[in-house]
Structures are given as C-alpha cells and as structure tokens.
Write a protein that holds these residues in place. Structure first.
Motif, PDB file in Angstrom:
ATOM      1  N   ILE A   6       0.862  -1.182   0.000  1.00  0.00           N
ATOM      2  CA  ILE A   6       0.000   0.000   0.000  1.00  0.00           C
ATOM      3  C   ILE A   6       0.895   1.228   0.000  1.00  0.00           C
ATOM      4  CG2 ILE A   6      -1.751   1.300   1.278  1.00  0.00           C
ATOM      5  CD1 ILE A   6      -2.497  -1.452   2.598  1.00  0.00           C
ATOM      6  N   ILE A   7       0.625   2.153  -0.904  1.00  0.00           N
ATOM      7  CA  ILE A   7       1.328   3.436  -0.926  1.00  0.00           C
ATOM      8  C   ILE A   7       0.339   4.508  -0.494  1.00  0.00           C
ATOM      9  CG2 ILE A   7       2.534   5.153  -2.316  1.00  0.00           C
ATOM     10  CD1 ILE A   7       3.419   2.952  -4.188  1.00  0.00           C
ATOM     11  N   PHE A   8       0.645   5.201   0.612  1.00  0.00           N
ATOM     12  CA  PHE A   8      -0.217   6.295   1.068  1.00  0.00           C
ATOM     13  C   PHE A   8       0.468   7.632   0.792  1.00  0.00           C
ATOM     14  CE2 PHE A   8      -1.361   9.356   4.462  1.00  0.00           C
ATOM     15  CZ  PHE A   8      -2.651   9.618   4.011  1.00  0.00           C
ATOM     16  N   ILE A   9      -0.292   8.564   0.207  1.00  0.00           N
ATOM     17  CA  ILE A   9       0.238   9.887  -0.131  1.00  0.00           C
ATOM     18  C   ILE A   9      -0.679  10.940   0.486  1.00  0.00           C
ATOM     19  CG2 ILE A   9       1.076  11.375  -1.983  1.00  0.00           C
ATOM     20  CD1 ILE A   9       0.945   8.893  -3.821  1.00  0.00           C
ATOM     21  N   THR A  57      -1.117  -0.824  -4.469  1.00  0.00           N
ATOM     22  CA  THR A  57      -2.382  -0.114  -4.338  1.00  0.00           C
ATOM     23  C   THR A  57      -2.076   1.266  -3.771  1.00  0.00           C
ATOM     24  OG1 THR A  57      -3.735  -2.093  -4.018  1.00  0.00           O
ATOM     25  CG2 THR A  57      -4.578  -0.031  -3.119  1.00  0.00           C
ATOM     26  N   ILE A  58      -2.506   2.303  -4.468  1.00  0.00           N
ATOM     27  CA  ILE A  58      -2.183   3.667  -4.062  1.00  0.00           C
ATOM     28  C   ILE A  58      -3.391   4.310  -3.403  1.00  0.00           C
ATOM     29  CG2 ILE A  58      -1.381   5.928  -4.824  1.00  0.00           C
ATOM     30  CD1 ILE A  58       0.064   4.622  -7.095  1.00  0.00           C
ATOM     31  N   ASP A  69     -11.274  12.642  -1.203  1.00  0.00           N
ATOM     32  CA  ASP A  69     -11.323  14.088  -1.443  1.00  0.00           C
ATOM     33  C   ASP A  69     -10.438  14.464  -2.626  1.00  0.00           C
ATOM     34  OD1 ASP A  69     -13.018  14.454   0.728  1.00  0.00           O
ATOM     35  OD2 ASP A  69     -11.387  14.873   2.127  1.00  0.00           O
ATOM     36  N   PRO A  70     -10.614  13.826  -3.780  1.00  0.00           N
ATOM     37  CA  PRO A  70      -9.683  14.046  -4.900  1.00  0.00           C
ATOM     38  C   PRO A  70      -9.800  15.444  -5.487  1.00  0.00           C
ATOM     39  CG  PRO A  70     -11.567  12.776  -5.627  1.00  0.00           C
ATOM     40  CD  PRO A  70     -11.711  12.911  -4.141  1.00  0.00           C
ATOM     41  N   ILE A  71      -8.650  16.020  -5.824  1.00  0.00           N
ATOM     42  CA  ILE A  71      -8.644  17.284  -6.556  1.00  0.00           C
ATOM     43  C   ILE A  71      -8.110  17.079  -7.971  1.00  0.00           C
ATOM     44  CG2 ILE A  71      -8.316  18.595  -4.420  1.00  0.00           C
ATOM     45  CD1 ILE A  71      -5.430  19.102  -5.346  1.00  0.00           C
ATOM     46  N   CYS A  72      -7.863  15.831  -8.350  1.00  0.00           N
ATOM     47  CA  CYS A  72      -7.266  15.537  -9.660  1.00  0.00           C
ATOM     48  C   CYS A  72      -8.287  15.504 -10.785  1.00  0.00           C
ATOM     49  CB  CYS A  72      -6.512  14.209  -9.607  1.00  0.00           C
ATOM     50  SG  CYS A  72      -7.529  12.796  -9.088  1.00  0.00           S
ATOM     51  N   PHE A  73      -9.577  15.445 -10.451  1.00  0.00           N
ATOM     52  CA  PHE A  73     -10.607  15.356 -11.484  1.00  0.00           C
ATOM     53  C   PHE A  73     -11.147  16.749 -11.833  1.00  0.00           C
ATOM     54  CE2 PHE A  73     -11.049  11.226  -9.195  1.00  0.00           C
ATOM     55  CZ  PHE A  73     -10.601  10.425 -10.223  1.00  0.00           C
ATOM     56  N   LEU A 102      -4.326  16.528  -2.218  1.00  0.00           N
ATOM     57  CA  LEU A 102      -3.235  16.706  -3.167  1.00  0.00           C
ATOM     58  C   LEU A 102      -2.539  15.388  -3.479  1.00  0.00           C
ATOM     59  CD1 LEU A 102      -1.665  19.006  -4.726  1.00  0.00           C
ATOM     60  CD2 LEU A 102       0.055  18.760  -2.930  1.00  0.00           C
ATOM     61  N   GLY A 103      -2.586  14.432  -2.551  1.00  0.00           N
ATOM     62  CA  GLY A 103      -1.999  13.122  -2.805  1.00  0.00           C
ATOM     63  C   GLY A 103      -2.645  12.407  -3.975  1.00  0.00           C
ATOM     64  N   THR A 104      -3.892  12.777  -4.301  1.00  0.00           N
ATOM     65  CA  THR A 104      -4.547  12.155  -5.460  1.00  0.00           C
ATOM     66  C   THR A 104      -3.912  12.629  -6.770  1.00  0.00           C
ATOM     67  OG1 THR A 104      -6.265  13.880  -5.637  1.00  0.00           O
ATOM     68  CG2 THR A 104      -6.714  12.009  -4.177  1.00  0.00           C
TER      69      THR A 104
END
Length: 488
Positions: free
Chosen positions: A232-235, A298-299, A327-331, A304-306
């Motif tokens: 698991i990668i957590f950002i 799995t990320i 809470d994605p801001i990438c979309f 901002l991590g998204t």
C-alpha cells in the motif's frame, strides 16, 4: 534579554521571508508543455466535460471582476473574445496572449479553439477585450502570502521530528528512506539540525523522493519479486505532513501489508522550494518499488496526494493495481473550482478561513500552486474522448483507439474507488460525482462531510480501510507482467 533576542530573530526571519517572496514571484517555465496532439486531446476532453455542465459557468468561473473586493465572477455577457483567448493561451500554451499570437501556427490554433467553442455551444463573444475582467492564470499571476512567525515553523519541525521517531519508527516500525539532499526534506534554515535527526537510508537511488517503509507479515526476499504481495502506498495532502494522518496510518498498518508513506515536503509548511516534476516523482516511486521488490501497489491518496496517484495511473499504469482516492482534486481541473477556492476566494466560513490561512496563504504552499501546479499535468481524465471522432476537429492528428478491452488503464478504472465529501469547500463534489458515475467509477459521497473530515470519523475510516483491504487481498500480477514492469 530573551524576549529581545527572540524579537530580533523574528524580525530577521520576517525580512528573510519577505525577500524570498519577492524572489519567488519570478515566473517558472513549466517542464514539458503539451505537444500539438496532447494540446488538442486536452481541448476536446475539456469540451466533452463542459457538455455535461453549464458552459457559461465554466467561462465566468475562470474570471473575476478586478474592482470587486470579494473577487466576484463577472456575468457571461462581460466576457469578450480576447478575454477568452487570454484564458486559452495560458491554459494550453502557458503564455500570455501576445506571446501565443506572435507565433503564426499557435495563433491559428487559438483562433480555431475560440471558433469551435462558439459553434459547439451556440454563443457569440463580443469582439475586443474587457479590461474590467481578470482571468485566473496562477503560473502567470503574482501572489500574496500571510506571514507566519519563525516559532510556528520551528514547532512544526520539532513536532514532526517527535512524530517520526515515536510513532513511525518506534510504534509503527517504519523506516525512513529517500534523499537527504539539502532543501528537499526541510528548508535551508533547518539544515544544521538534519545531520543529527535523519535516519534515512538508500539515498543514492533517490534525488527527490522522501518516504517511509514498513514491512508486512509477508515481504519479498531481497533477490526476487513476489506477485502475490501488494503493498500500500499512502500519499498525504496539504498541511503539515503525515502526522495529521496518524490514526489513518495506524489503521492501514493493522492490515499487516507492506506500507509506504510518501512525504510531500513542499506542501507541508517546511520552507521547501524543491519541487520535483511529475516525471521525476513517478520515476522515483518506480525505483522505490523496484528497491523493495514489488511489481505493483495499491495507491491511497488524499487531496493533493490524489494528484500523485493520478500521475502513477497515467504514466506508470503497469505499476498500479488499484486506486483509493479520498477528497480528490485531480478530477475536472479544467473547471475553476480548485484554483479559485484555493487562491482567489475571499473566505466567509470557518473552514474556508482555516484553509485560507493553513494552506492558501502559506508562502511555500502558495508558491507551489502558483508556479508549479500546472492543470494539464495534474488533471486526470477518465477514458479520454477519442479526438479522431470529434466533430470540428479538422487539423490532421494521429488517430488512436482509446477504448480497448485490454487497455491497462481500463482495467485500473475497474479497480478504482473514490470517496467525496459532500460539503467540500475546495472542489465541486457533486459535479465530480456526476462525472465519475457516468464513467462507471465506484464513487461514494460522504454525507455532511467537509474536506478531510473523514479523518475524525471512525465509521468512514473503517469503510475506506475495508476497500483498501479488498484491493490488496488477491494476487494481481503474472510472471510475464513482472518482467515487463521491471523492463519498463
């Protein structure tokens, strides 16, 4: 005497920050502007999403009235053709309108873009330029900051150091990895302390990445890859670093899977100017996985991590087995909400004031958003619109079949879960939910929740954890895929 000395320190720090702010106002040329093909693919993806919403709101959202103290958006009738062209010149070329128009080929493309918008959405923009309307163009605009005293940065340094040692190292059994280059983990003012506090290893392989690693119950040997183990990668997101996520990290390690926690020092109130490019970040995350003998991961990204998770999904799809985006801001970064709410909105509610002070007006975070956050690098479109089948696209472009059943991206979309906060004050959660569900992405709206509110809600923390557990519980990679991943 102590108070006098401290006053002198704070005054010196104020002067240092003031001079730094003046220096950071300089424009930064982005790494890798969109190519011709990329530019038009972005353009048609934007149009495709605008068809789902109100085109007039899209145009007016990217503008505000110069004379408005609360930076209110103009009426649609107040947007003239050159105002729109100014916005598009920045969006697709990263330049002022005059610079783009000085290039004959670019000027023709820009004119075609404006014409297409008028035809597709049946509008006609008045000729000329309205000087009372200002476009939002973060990399080209000047920016402000709210000064924070030296004691706050020192407090963050001390608290983070204690958190790293007591929680990450002693309690959770993480180990620090990555670079120790000056100015990457902390700003230059803290370099004197780093030689005694850092325990990072494996620095030679990394020039930009800072991360923590914890082995699980099962870990690959040092000589071979194991396709049955998915780490698991957590950002994390914007704020002060990983310690805001202590309870969430505690729950993740309870799964007994290998866990990586990636740090983003440049958005953690650390006086850090070093900001790696998307390509540098993705490359070093792949190096990280190779170092510890993992093929896929799995990320899990928050806020901002998204963005970083989206980079991995776009540029290193073969290394990602699943995505959990909170809470994605990438979309839908082609809409104004994130840029306006983070950089231009005048706050009126407690949550808005909190974000305004903690994130939007911290000098180094603001520097990142204004000089290194480029929407076209960070936007994550689900299933691109095929440009070859789009009307009004008369410029020759290499045709490409985007949708294929064996496309790794489409397989990844089927293993993507998104959590949105209903009362998010940074993004338009309802708009993103509509966009994702239309594209069959597993999406959950967290009712009555504000941005990052899930961190204080055990019910949502447990539900997200269950989704993470489901993603990492089954084998994902064949031997052939292992060889291909290492080769790439």
């Amino acid at each position: 005497m102590f108070l006098f000395i401290w006053f002198l320190l704070e005054l010196t720090f104020w002067l240092y920050i003031r001079q730094t702010w003046i220096r950071l106002q300089q424009r930064v040329k982005p790494h890798g502007l969109p190519s011709f093909e990329e530019r038009w693919r972005l353009y048609w993806n934007c149009i495709h999403t605008m068809k789902d919403e109100n085109f007039e709101d899209w145009v007016t959202g990217w503008c505000y009235l110069k004379d408005s103290p609360r930076r209110e958006h103009p009426k649609f009738s107040e947007i003239y053709k050159e105002n729109l062209a100014t916005l598009l010149a920045w969006a697709f070329w990263g330049e002022d309108l005059e610079t783009v128009q000085s290039n004959v080929i670019y000027a023709a493309e820009l004119e075609k873009m404006v014409h297409n918008l008028e035809v597709i959405f049946s509008v006609k923009f008045p000729t000329g330029y309205n000087p009372h309307v200002q476009c939002i163009r973060p990399p080209l605009d000047s920016f402000k900051y709210i000064h924070r005293p030296l004691i706050l940065y020192l407090g963050n340094f001390v608290f983070t150091t204690l958190f790293n040692y007591l929680f990450l190292e002693k309690f959770a059994k993480f180990r620090s990895y990555g670079t120790d280059r000056p100015g990457v983990r902390w700003g230059s003012l803290f370099n004197l302390f780093l030689s005694t506090t850092s325990t990072a290893t494996n620095t030679a392989k990394h020039q930009h990445l800072v991360y923590w690693y914890r082995e699980g119950k099962r870990t690959p040997s040092t000589n071979s890859y194991d396709n049955n183990i998915t780490p698991i990668i957590f950002i994390h997101g914007i704020g002060t670093g990983l310690h805001l996520y202590m309870d969430f990290i505690r729950r993740i390690i309870s799964l007994e899977q290998p866990v990586f926690c990636i740090e983003l020092p440049h958005v953690s109130s650390r006086l850090v100017e070093h900001i790696p490019t998307p390509q540098e970040t993705v490359g070093e995350i792949q190096t990280m996985l190779n170092t510890h003998k993992y093929t896929k991961a799995t990320i899990v990204g928050h806020s901002l991590g998204t963005i970083v998770a989206g980079w991995m999904a776009k540029f290193a799809t073969h290394r990602v087995s699943g995505l959990v985006l909170i809470d994605p801001i990438c979309f839908l970064l082609n809409f104004h909400y994130t840029a306006y709410n983070m950089l231009h909105r005048v706050p009126s509610k407690f949550t808005e004031y909190l974000i305004h002070y903690v994130a939007s007006r911290e000098l180094y975070i603001n520097y990142y958003f204004h000089r290194h956050f480029h929407w076209y690098q960070n936007v994550f479109f689900i299933r691109d619109t095929p440009t070859s089948n789009t009307p009004l696209f008369s410029t020759p472009i290499a045709t490409q079949k985007i949708e294929e059943e064996n496309d790794p991206k489409n397989q990844l979309y089927n293993n993507t879960t998104v959590y949105l906060s209903e009362c998010d004050v940074i993004v338009n959660a309802q708009q993103i939910e509509k966009y994702l569900k239309k594209r069959t992405i597993d999406t959950t709206m967290m009712k009555n929740m504000e941005h990052a509110g899930y961190l204080t809600q055990p019910v949502w923390l447990q539900r997200i954890l269950s989704d993470i557990e489901d993603m990492v519980s089954s084998p994902t990679t064949s031997t052939k895929e292992i060889d291909e991943a290492i080769a790439i």
